[in-house]
Design a protein around this motif. Structure first.
Motif, PDB file in Angstrom:
ATOM      1  N   GLY A 115       0.779  -1.230   0.000  1.00 40.20           N
ATOM      2  CA  GLY A 115       0.000   0.000   0.000  1.00 40.20           C
ATOM      3  C   GLY A 115       0.809   1.277   0.000  1.00 40.20           C
ATOM      4  O   GLY A 115       0.222   2.362   0.017  1.00 40.20           O
ATOM      5  N   TYR A 116       2.151   1.190  -0.029  1.00 44.00           N
ATOM      6  CA  TYR A 116       2.978   2.392   0.021  1.00 44.00           C
ATOM      7  C   TYR A 116       3.911   2.431  -1.184  1.00 44.00           C
ATOM      8  O   TYR A 116       4.688   1.493  -1.428  1.00 44.00           O
ATOM      9  CB  TYR A 116       3.795   2.442   1.312  1.00 44.00           C
ATOM     10  CG  TYR A 116       2.930   2.629   2.534  1.00 44.00           C
ATOM     11  CD1 TYR A 116       2.612   3.903   2.999  1.00 44.00           C
ATOM     12  CD2 TYR A 116       2.401   1.525   3.210  1.00 44.00           C
ATOM     13  CE1 TYR A 116       1.800   4.088   4.110  1.00 44.00           C
ATOM     14  CE2 TYR A 116       1.586   1.704   4.320  1.00 44.00           C
ATOM     15  CZ  TYR A 116       1.297   2.985   4.758  1.00 44.00           C
ATOM     16  OH  TYR A 116       0.476   3.155   5.853  1.00 44.00           O
ATOM     17  N   ALA A 117       3.854   3.543  -1.913  1.00 42.18           N
ATOM     18  CA  ALA A 117       4.682   3.681  -3.119  1.00 42.18           C
ATOM     19  C   ALA A 117       6.171   3.626  -2.788  1.00 42.18           C
ATOM     20  O   ALA A 117       6.966   3.097  -3.580  1.00 42.18           O
ATOM     21  CB  ALA A 117       4.347   4.995  -3.822  1.00 42.18           C
ATOM     22  N   ASP A 118       6.573   4.164  -1.619  1.00 42.35           N
ATOM     23  CA  ASP A 118       7.987   4.127  -1.243  1.00 42.35           C
ATOM     24  C   ASP A 118       8.505   2.698  -1.161  1.00 42.35           C
ATOM     25  O   ASP A 118       9.659   2.421  -1.529  1.00 42.35           O
ATOM     26  CB  ASP A 118       8.188   4.800   0.120  1.00 42.35           C
ATOM     27  CG  ASP A 118       8.002   6.309   0.069  1.00 42.35           C
ATOM     28  OD1 ASP A 118       7.953   6.873  -1.044  1.00 42.35           O
ATOM     29  OD2 ASP A 118       7.896   6.921   1.157  1.00 42.35           O
ATOM     30  N   THR A 119       7.668   1.788  -0.676  1.00 42.74           N
ATOM     31  CA  THR A 119       8.079   0.393  -0.537  1.00 42.74           C
ATOM     32  C   THR A 119       8.275  -0.243  -1.898  1.00 42.74           C
ATOM     33  O   THR A 119       9.234  -1.002  -2.112  1.00 42.74           O
ATOM     34  CB  THR A 119       7.028  -0.388   0.276  1.00 42.74           C
ATOM     35  OG1 THR A 119       6.667   0.374   1.416  1.00 42.74           O
ATOM     36  CG2 THR A 119       7.568  -1.736   0.718  1.00 42.74           C
ATOM     37  N   VAL A 120       7.366   0.047  -2.818  1.00 44.97           N
ATOM     38  CA  VAL A 120       7.487  -0.474  -4.181  1.00 44.97           C
ATOM     39  C   VAL A 120       8.798   0.005  -4.803  1.00 44.97           C
ATOM     40  O   VAL A 120       9.545  -0.775  -5.412  1.00 44.97           O
ATOM     41  CB  VAL A 120       6.292  -0.034  -5.045  1.00 44.97           C
ATOM     42  CG1 VAL A 120       6.461  -0.512  -6.476  1.00 44.97           C
ATOM     43  CG2 VAL A 120       4.981  -0.571  -4.462  1.00 44.97           C
ATOM     44  N   ALA A 121       9.089   1.283  -4.639  1.00 45.48           N
ATOM     45  CA  ALA A 121      10.294   1.849  -5.247  1.00 45.48           C
ATOM     46  C   ALA A 121      11.570   1.346  -4.573  1.00 45.48           C
ATOM     47  O   ALA A 121      12.623   1.235  -5.222  1.00 45.48           O
ATOM     48  CB  ALA A 121      10.233   3.375  -5.184  1.00 45.48           C
ATOM     49  N   ALA A 122      11.504   1.043  -3.278  1.00 43.97           N
ATOM     50  CA  ALA A 122      12.698   0.622  -2.542  1.00 43.97           C
ATOM     51  C   ALA A 122      13.028  -0.854  -2.731  1.00 43.97           C
ATOM     52  O   ALA A 122      14.198  -1.246  -2.599  1.00 43.97           O
ATOM     53  CB  ALA A 122      12.503   0.905  -1.048  1.00 43.97           C
ATOM     54  N   PRO A 137      13.406  -3.113  -5.207  1.00 47.81           N
ATOM     55  CA  PRO A 137      14.473  -3.616  -6.092  1.00 47.81           C
ATOM     56  C   PRO A 137      15.873  -3.404  -5.508  1.00 47.81           C
ATOM     57  O   PRO A 137      16.711  -4.317  -5.535  1.00 47.81           O
ATOM     58  CB  PRO A 137      14.269  -2.810  -7.378  1.00 47.81           C
ATOM     59  CG  PRO A 137      12.824  -2.465  -7.372  1.00 47.81           C
ATOM     60  CD  PRO A 137      12.490  -2.209  -5.933  1.00 47.81           C
ATOM     61  N   ALA A 138      16.136  -2.220  -4.956  1.00 52.45           N
ATOM     62  CA  ALA A 138      17.453  -1.958  -4.386  1.00 52.45           C
ATOM     63  C   ALA A 138      17.722  -2.847  -3.179  1.00 52.45           C
ATOM     64  O   ALA A 138      18.848  -3.336  -2.981  1.00 52.45           O
ATOM     65  CB  ALA A 138      17.565  -0.477  -3.990  1.00 52.45           C
TER      66      ALA A 138
END
Length: 243
Positions: A213-220, A222-223
């Motif tokens: 539910g959090y865009a930051d988690t999706v973006a983080a 892969p790294a």
């Protein structure tokens, strides 16, 4: 032979036999102790799990299941591209709204568990209400997948109270799951901060708390997965971590 001599001979033979038998049972060679009865591993009594074994290169990325299902699907797809397996602790109302996602999670080899029905402060509830929060979510999981899952995580709390732990065990959960790494992704700190927090604290055996539910988690993610791979750490389900 006179009767008296015959009795004496028999007593002597019996004494010799007793000596031979007891010699074979000397305390110097005690019988091997019986092995304890098998507990079935994760079927044993629930424990508040914060991490797994530190001597194996595994970690568990655990997700609180709620929010926009699109972010959930994105996170699952990212994990699968990297060969990672996640543990999802689902909220019952979220499953009601997105009934197909339960099978989506399991069919890809991830793990699904219970994060209460309504995601309220379960530790503050009276016993009957707390019991209903656990069993109602378990009923959703059973209806959708045929199983209640293995893991229970208390809602709005890092650890379950003794009462909630007992209720989870009564409901059939062998694991009450906490964590040793909190990503703080729910505070929306930015993807770089989420990755930095996780990678700064994670080590072999860690259980990491993350959220759908959090865009930051999706973006983080892969790294995070790339760096775990570089360190030789594999993201596995909680059951695999503890097996």
């Amino acid at each position: 032979m006179p009767p008296t001599d015959r009795r004496s001979t028999l007593r002597t033979a019996a004494a010799g036999l007793l000596t031979a038998v007891t010699a074979g049972c000397s305390p110097a060679t005690p019988p091997a102790p019986k092995a304890p009865p098998a507990t079935g591993g994760l079927r044993a009594r629930p424990a508040q799990i914060t991490h797994g074994p530190r001597d194996r290169p595994h970690v568990a990325l655990t997700f609180h299941g709620g929010g926009d299902p699109a972010t959930a699907r994105a996170l699952l797809e990212t994990a699968e591209r990297h060969g990672a397996r996640l543990t999802v602790l689902a909220v019952g109302t979220w499953l009601d709204e997105n009934p197909g996602i339960a099978r989506r999670i399991l069919d890809a080899g991830h793990e699904l568990g219970n994060h209460t029905q309504r995601h309220l402060d379960i530790n503050a509830m009276p016993e009957a209400e707390a019991h209903a929060e656990i069993t109602e979510c378990a009923d959703r999981l059973r209806r959708l997948t045929g199983s209640i899952g293995t893991c229970f995580r208390p809602s709005r709390a890092t650890r379950a109270s003794p009462l909630v732990e007992t209720l989870a065990r009564r409901a059939g959960y062998p694991l009450v799951l906490s964590y040793d790494v909190d990503s703080l992704d729910f505070t929306a700190p930015g993807a770089a901060a989420v990755a930095r927090t996780v990678l700064g604290e994670v080590r072999a055996g860690s259980v990491v708390s993350l959220h759908f539910g959090y865009a930051d988690t999706v973006a983080a993610l892969p790294a995070v997965l790339e760096e775990l791979d570089r360190r030789g750490l594999r993201a596995v389900t909680t059951t695999e971590l503890l097996s």
